[in-house]
Write a protein that holds these residues in place. Structure first.
Motif, PDB file in Angstrom:
ATOM      1  N   ARG A  66      -8.634  10.338  -3.164  1.00 62.67           N
ATOM      2  CA  ARG A  66      -9.714  11.285  -3.464  1.00 62.67           C
ATOM      3  C   ARG A  66      -9.206  12.518  -4.200  1.00 62.67           C
ATOM      4  N   ASN A  67      -7.925  12.846  -4.040  1.00 66.31           N
ATOM      5  CA  ASN A  67      -7.359  14.020  -4.696  1.00 66.31           C
ATOM      6  C   ASN A  67      -6.555  13.688  -5.946  1.00 66.31           C
ATOM      7  N   ASP A  68      -6.542  12.439  -6.359  1.00 67.42           N
ATOM      8  CA  ASP A  68      -5.850  12.045  -7.579  1.00 67.42           C
ATOM      9  C   ASP A  68      -6.854  12.135  -8.731  1.00 67.42           C
ATOM     10  N   GLN A  69      -6.652  13.111  -9.586  1.00 67.61           N
ATOM     11  CA  GLN A  69      -7.597  13.367 -10.671  1.00 67.61           C
ATOM     12  C   GLN A  69      -7.747  12.183 -11.621  1.00 67.61           C
ATOM     13  N   GLU A  70      -6.663  11.451 -11.835  1.00 66.07           N
ATOM     14  CA  GLU A  70      -6.732  10.289 -12.726  1.00 66.07           C
ATOM     15  C   GLU A  70      -7.638   9.202 -12.143  1.00 66.07           C
ATOM     16  N   ILE A  71      -7.592   9.018 -10.840  1.00 66.73           N
ATOM     17  CA  ILE A  71      -8.457   8.024 -10.181  1.00 66.73           C
ATOM     18  C   ILE A  71      -9.910   8.485 -10.190  1.00 66.73           C
TER      19      ILE A  71
END
Length: 183
Positions: A25-30
């Motif tokens: 949830r905190n991975d901007q790319e995902i």
């Protein structure tokens, strides 16, 4: 088996998945391709979201997508806004482990979810929303039988530009007809 295919299987999401979900949830790319707010969340925010929105709602079902050979969690699939009276729900999917992107795992997971929704839950209609720049996801959804039903014009501001949100839907009868053609 209902929640298993050649390479993946689904299992119910639990509180124990919160830490892993928080990482995704905190991975901007995902989240770039799936989350309209594209924010950073504290562990407490994610824990509250998982407990109240994902696990605590009678109108949602959430599953962890596992790579079957090693039982590796690679993503999350779910149904939100389930309307049992009108037999409608909205699908969501995030592949959180980037090394599994573009290899068909999301497609396999979605096929399991669709089979469950239409054949077991007897849903009449499934919908989803996808950002217009996510062409790979749009191709996937079309290959599964979803049709574009509308657009929310320029509803998403991402990376300095406005983008549309594409609304897609799939009816049970169209899903069944497509499955019969594939047999």
């Amino acid at each position: 088996m209902l929640f298993e295919s050649a390479r993946v299987k689904l299992r119910k999401m639990t509180k124990d998945d919160t830490v892993l979900y928080h990482t995704w949830r905190n991975d901007q790319e995902i989240m770039r391709s799936t989350n309209p707010s594209l924010d950073v969340y504290s562990p407490q925010d994610t824990q509250a979201f998982v407990e109240h929105v994902i696990l605590g709602s009678a109108s949602s079902k959430s599953y962890i997508l596992l790579e079957k050979e090693n039982e590796t969690p690679i993503g999350v699939l779910g149904l939100i806004n389930i309307d049992y009276k009108n037999q409608n729900a909205e699908c969501i999917i995030d592949i959180g482990e980037k090394k599994y992107w573009g290899q068909g795992y999301g497609s396999e997971g979605m096929k399991l979810l669709l089979g469950y929704c239409f054949n077991e839950m007897n849903m009449h209609r499934l919908s989803l929303r996808v950002f217009s720049f996510n062409e790979r996801a749009i191709r996937l959804y079309k290959s599964l039988g979803f049709q574009q039903e509308g657009l929310s014009k320029e509803a998403l501001f991402r990376e300095g530009k406005w983008h549309d949100i594409v609304h897609m839907g799939l009816l049970q009868r169209d899903y069944i007809e497509m499955q019969q053609r594939l047999e």
